[in-house]
Motif scaffolding. Structure first.
Motif, PDB file in Angstrom:
ATOM      1  N   ALA A 139       0.857  -1.268   0.010  1.00 28.66           N
ATOM      2  CA  ALA A 139      -0.047   0.101   0.243  1.00 28.66           C
ATOM      3  C   ALA A 139       0.855   1.276   0.177  1.00 28.66           C
ATOM      4  CB  ALA A 139      -0.644  -0.071   1.163  1.00 28.66           C
ATOM      5  N   ILE A 140       1.915   1.314   1.006  1.00 33.13           N
ATOM      6  CA  ILE A 140       2.793   2.443   0.756  1.00 33.13           C
ATOM      7  C   ILE A 140       3.615   2.666  -0.476  1.00 33.13           C
ATOM      8  CG2 ILE A 140       4.905   3.280   1.676  1.00 33.13           C
ATOM      9  CD1 ILE A 140       4.304   1.735   4.564  1.00 33.13           C
ATOM     10  N   LEU A 141       3.900   1.515  -1.178  1.00 33.41           N
ATOM     11  CA  LEU A 141       4.740   1.789  -2.424  1.00 33.41           C
ATOM     12  C   LEU A 141       3.624   2.109  -3.743  1.00 33.41           C
ATOM     13  CD1 LEU A 141       7.160  -1.246  -2.143  1.00 33.41           C
ATOM     14  CD2 LEU A 141       7.845   1.016  -1.965  1.00 33.41           C
ATOM     15  N   VAL A 142       2.497   1.643  -3.412  1.00 32.49           N
ATOM     16  CA  VAL A 142       1.505   2.027  -4.466  1.00 32.49           C
ATOM     17  C   VAL A 142       1.122   3.512  -4.395  1.00 32.49           C
ATOM     18  CG1 VAL A 142      -0.784   1.802  -5.328  1.00 32.49           C
ATOM     19  CG2 VAL A 142       0.608  -0.294  -4.971  1.00 32.49           C
ATOM     20  N   THR A 143       1.023   4.066  -3.105  1.00 38.82           N
ATOM     21  CA  THR A 143       0.643   5.279  -2.955  1.00 38.82           C
ATOM     22  C   THR A 143       1.623   6.227  -3.418  1.00 38.82           C
ATOM     23  OG1 THR A 143      -0.628   4.651  -0.995  1.00 38.82           O
ATOM     24  CG2 THR A 143       0.130   6.864  -1.120  1.00 38.82           C
ATOM     25  N   VAL A 144       3.128   5.669  -3.186  1.00 38.86           N
ATOM     26  CA  VAL A 144       4.163   6.795  -3.714  1.00 38.86           C
ATOM     27  C   VAL A 144       4.137   6.792  -5.278  1.00 38.86           C
ATOM     28  CG1 VAL A 144       6.615   6.624  -3.737  1.00 38.86           C
ATOM     29  CG2 VAL A 144       5.568   6.265  -1.604  1.00 38.86           C
ATOM     30  N   GLY A 145       3.959   5.567  -5.739  1.00 35.51           N
ATOM     31  CA  GLY A 145       3.787   5.519  -7.126  1.00 35.51           C
ATOM     32  C   GLY A 145       2.740   6.179  -7.758  1.00 35.51           C
ATOM     33  N   VAL A 146       1.708   6.454  -7.124  1.00 35.73           N
ATOM     34  CA  VAL A 146       0.414   7.027  -7.757  1.00 35.73           C
ATOM     35  C   VAL A 146       0.621   8.737  -7.539  1.00 35.73           C
ATOM     36  CG1 VAL A 146      -1.945   7.316  -7.434  1.00 35.73           C
ATOM     37  CG2 VAL A 146      -1.144   5.071  -7.518  1.00 35.73           C
ATOM     38  N   LEU A 147       1.204   8.912  -6.384  1.00 35.85           N
ATOM     39  CA  LEU A 147       1.253  10.528  -6.059  1.00 35.85           C
ATOM     40  C   LEU A 147       2.391  11.153  -6.678  1.00 35.85           C
ATOM     41  CD1 LEU A 147       0.357  10.456  -2.163  1.00 35.85           C
ATOM     42  CD2 LEU A 147      -1.171  10.982  -4.181  1.00 35.85           C
ATOM     43  N   LEU A 148       3.372  10.316  -7.061  1.00 36.23           N
ATOM     44  CA  LEU A 148       4.641  10.991  -7.410  1.00 36.23           C
ATOM     45  C   LEU A 148       5.094  10.762  -8.842  1.00 36.23           C
ATOM     46  CD1 LEU A 148       7.169  10.657  -4.124  1.00 36.23           C
ATOM     47  CD2 LEU A 148       5.598  12.442  -4.949  1.00 36.23           C
ATOM     48  N   PHE A 149       4.704   9.661  -9.407  1.00 29.91           N
ATOM     49  CA  PHE A 149       5.165   9.245 -10.718  1.00 29.91           C
ATOM     50  C   PHE A 149       4.079   8.885 -11.441  1.00 29.91           C
ATOM     51  CE2 PHE A 149       8.433   7.599  -7.388  1.00 29.91           C
ATOM     52  CZ  PHE A 149       9.489   8.703  -7.725  1.00 29.91           C
ATOM     53  N   ASP A 150       2.966   9.258 -11.258  1.00 28.53           N
ATOM     54  CA  ASP A 150       1.717   9.114 -12.056  1.00 28.53           C
ATOM     55  C   ASP A 150       1.268   7.486 -12.730  1.00 28.53           C
ATOM     56  OD1 ASP A 150      -0.477   9.959 -13.662  1.00 28.53           O
ATOM     57  OD2 ASP A 150       0.530  10.358 -15.332  1.00 28.53           O
ATOM     58  N   VAL A 151       1.634   6.752 -11.826  1.00 24.08           N
ATOM     59  CA  VAL A 151       1.415   5.310 -11.655  1.00 24.08           C
ATOM     60  C   VAL A 151      -0.170   5.185 -11.760  1.00 24.08           C
ATOM     61  CG1 VAL A 151       1.251   2.932 -10.777  1.00 24.08           C
ATOM     62  CG2 VAL A 151       3.437   4.444 -10.991  1.00 24.08           C
ATOM     63  N   GLN A 152      -0.872   4.344 -12.572  1.00 23.59           N
ATOM     64  CA  GLN A 152      -2.180   4.280 -12.813  1.00 23.59           C
ATOM     65  C   GLN A 152      -2.681   3.275 -11.873  1.00 23.59           C
ATOM     66  OE1 GLN A 152      -4.233   6.521 -14.198  1.00 23.59           O
ATOM     67  NE2 GLN A 152      -2.347   7.891 -14.300  1.00 23.59           N
ATOM     68  N   LEU A 153      -3.703   3.147 -11.153  1.00 23.44           N
ATOM     69  CA  LEU A 153      -4.244   1.917 -10.432  1.00 23.44           C
ATOM     70  C   LEU A 153      -4.832   1.082 -11.463  1.00 23.44           C
ATOM     71  CD1 LEU A 153      -5.936   3.664  -7.132  1.00 23.44           C
ATOM     72  CD2 LEU A 153      -3.907   2.205  -7.272  1.00 23.44           C
ATOM     73  N   PRO A 154      -5.123  -0.152 -11.186  1.00 21.58           N
ATOM     74  CA  PRO A 154      -5.697  -0.850 -12.242  1.00 21.58           C
ATOM     75  C   PRO A 154      -7.120  -0.555 -12.323  1.00 21.58           C
ATOM     76  CG  PRO A 154      -4.553  -2.321 -10.504  1.00 21.58           C
ATOM     77  CD  PRO A 154      -4.544  -0.968  -9.856  1.00 21.58           C
ATOM     78  N   GLY A 155      -7.405  -0.460 -13.732  1.00 17.84           N
ATOM     79  CA  GLY A 155      -8.859   0.040 -14.312  1.00 17.84           C
ATOM     80  C   GLY A 155      -9.788  -0.826 -14.487  1.00 17.84           C
ATOM     81  N   THR A 156      -9.492  -2.167 -14.443  1.00 17.54           N
ATOM     82  CA  THR A 156     -10.217  -3.253 -15.026  1.00 17.54           C
ATOM     83  C   THR A 156     -10.280  -4.273 -13.858  1.00 17.54           C
ATOM     84  OG1 THR A 156      -8.495  -4.376 -16.339  1.00 17.54           O
ATOM     85  CG2 THR A 156     -10.211  -2.843 -17.315  1.00 17.54           C
ATOM     86  N   LEU A 157     -11.453  -5.240 -13.771  1.00 17.95           N
ATOM     87  CA  LEU A 157     -11.428  -6.072 -12.743  1.00 17.95           C
ATOM     88  C   LEU A 157     -10.597  -7.138 -13.119  1.00 17.95           C
ATOM     89  CD1 LEU A 157     -13.051  -7.522 -10.424  1.00 17.95           C
ATOM     90  CD2 LEU A 157     -14.659  -8.541 -12.119  1.00 17.95           C
ATOM     91  N   ASP A 158     -10.189  -7.463 -14.338  1.00 16.47           N
ATOM     92  CA  ASP A 158      -9.132  -8.564 -14.366  1.00 16.47           C
ATOM     93  C   ASP A 158      -8.007  -8.210 -14.004  1.00 16.47           C
ATOM     94  OD1 ASP A 158      -9.110  -6.574 -16.584  1.00 16.47           O
ATOM     95  OD2 ASP A 158      -8.241  -8.154 -17.765  1.00 16.47           O
ATOM     96  N   ARG A 159      -7.640  -6.809 -13.936  1.00 17.29           N
ATOM     97  CA  ARG A 159      -6.004  -6.356 -13.477  1.00 17.29           C
ATOM     98  C   ARG A 159      -6.153  -6.575 -11.951  1.00 17.29           C
ATOM     99  NH1 ARG A 159      -2.396  -2.298 -16.773  1.00 17.29           N
ATOM    100  NH2 ARG A 159      -2.800  -3.104 -18.501  1.00 17.29           N
ATOM    101  N   TRP A 160      -7.370  -6.375 -11.445  1.00 16.53           N
ATOM    102  CA  TRP A 160      -7.415  -6.415  -9.629  1.00 16.53           C
ATOM    103  C   TRP A 160      -7.327  -7.922  -9.357  1.00 16.53           C
ATOM    104  CZ3 TRP A 160      -6.237  -2.699  -6.483  1.00 16.53           C
ATOM    105  CH2 TRP A 160      -6.682  -1.662  -6.766  1.00 16.53           C
ATOM    106  N   VAL A 161      -7.902  -8.692 -10.257  1.00 15.06           N
ATOM    107  CA  VAL A 161      -7.831 -10.037 -10.032  1.00 15.06           C
ATOM    108  C   VAL A 161      -6.314 -10.619  -9.973  1.00 15.06           C
ATOM    109  CG1 VAL A 161      -8.633 -12.588 -10.826  1.00 15.06           C
ATOM    110  CG2 VAL A 161     -10.254 -10.763 -10.604  1.00 15.06           C
ATOM    111  N   THR A 162      -5.672 -10.298 -11.194  1.00 14.88           N
ATOM    112  CA  THR A 162      -4.204 -10.433 -11.381  1.00 14.88           C
ATOM    113  C   THR A 162      -3.394 -10.072 -10.135  1.00 14.88           C
ATOM    114  OG1 THR A 162      -4.471 -10.299 -13.689  1.00 14.88           O
ATOM    115  CG2 THR A 162      -2.188 -10.294 -12.798  1.00 14.88           C
TER     116      THR A 162
END
Length: 283
Positions: A139-162
């Motif tokens: 959760a910490i690393l995803v937050t850093v990536g989203v806030l600082l480096f424009d990393v996109q959270l999974p936008g589809t259900l299959d990506r969340w399942v993966t």
């Protein structure tokens, strides 16, 4: 005429029912709470485990540019996916392996072995601690990536399942490897070096900090034998755009192969742990 009264038999005390031992599940939960309290009270360990990967991602990601051969993907975004994979292995393989080795050396495991409690409860407690720490680290690393480096959270259900099955299989495989690796150090003095060194080497071989296709082919084959390469590849398939798959050596995300290798490590990890785990350093 005298009347003889019948003799009443002496009453015997009814023994109290024996106290029922709690189930292994309840004991594992209790052990898990104890492990978490101990972990969060050790401020030095707590701060290093959660802050170091995030700090490394911020520093290295800020210096990274565009990723060669991956259009529309920055080095920081690629590194975020890789660091998420490394964070899974850090909180399971590295942290668990070192802690179990320390507990074996100071006699904690030997005392637990002699107690009348299911030994599976000890491992259940460790797994609970690893699960909580792993989810927090990711959760910490995803937050850093989203806030600082424009990393996109999974936008589809299959990506969340993966994301879910890579996290679960990778976490289980690395946890079991941590249990196995804990038996390698002969004492607590060598635990940190013996367990941390191969983890560091695997990070540079498995595409954590740069595209895996840039790794020499021979090293690619060696890295493919271990879980970290497949965990990072799975996380890249979750957080990077679909066209980034072209930069993988196979030109695709290879989800079936990722699942197969990680599942094989889960099975192999159980067998290796049963064969190699020691409750005492003298065993």
């Amino acid at each position: 005429m005298t009347t003889t009264l019948p003799v009443q038999p002496a009453k015997t005390a009814t023994p109290a029912p024996a106290a029922r031992m709690p189930s292994a599940f309840r004991l594992a939960l209790a052990r898990g709470r104890l492990e978490l309290k101990s972990f969060f009270r050790t401020k030095g360990q707590f701060i290093v485990i959660f802050s170091l990967p995030a700090i490394m991602l911020i520093l290295l990601g800020s210096m990274a540019g565009r990723t060669p051969g991956v259009p529309g993907v920055t080095g920081a975004q690629l590194m975020t996916a890789g660091m998420i994979g490394a964070g899974i292995m850090s909180t399971s393989f590295q942290n668990l392996g070192i802690n179990i080795a320390l507990e074996r050396d100071d006699g904690t495991l030997k005392r637990l072995y002699g107690m009348p409690t299911p030994r599976i409860a000890y491992f259940g407690g460790k797994i609970i601690q690893v699960l909580v720490c792993m989810v927090a680290e990711v959760a910490i690393l995803v937050t850093v990536g989203v806030l600082l480096f424009d990393v996109q959270l999974p936008g589809t259900l299959d990506r969340w399942v993966t994301f879910a099955w890579v996290l679960a299989l990778g976490g289980v495989a690395c946890t079991l490897l941590g249990i196995v690796a804990s038996s390698l150090p002969k004492s607590s003095r060598g635990a940190n070096a013996i367990i941390t060194l191969p983890f560091l080497v695997l990070q540079f071989c498995s595409g954590v900090y740069f595209p895996f296709s840039n790794v020499p082919v021979l090293i690619q084959h060696v890295a493919a034998l271990f879980p970290l390469k497949w965990i990072t590849q799975g996380m890249r398939s979750v957080f990077l755009p679909e066209q980034a798959a072209a930069a993988e050596p196979a030109g695709a995300w290879e989800h079936p192969m990722i699942a197969l290798v990680l599942a094989a490590w889960c099975v192999g990890g159980v067998l290796l742990a049963m064969k190699t785990f020691r409750w005492s350093r003298d065993a």
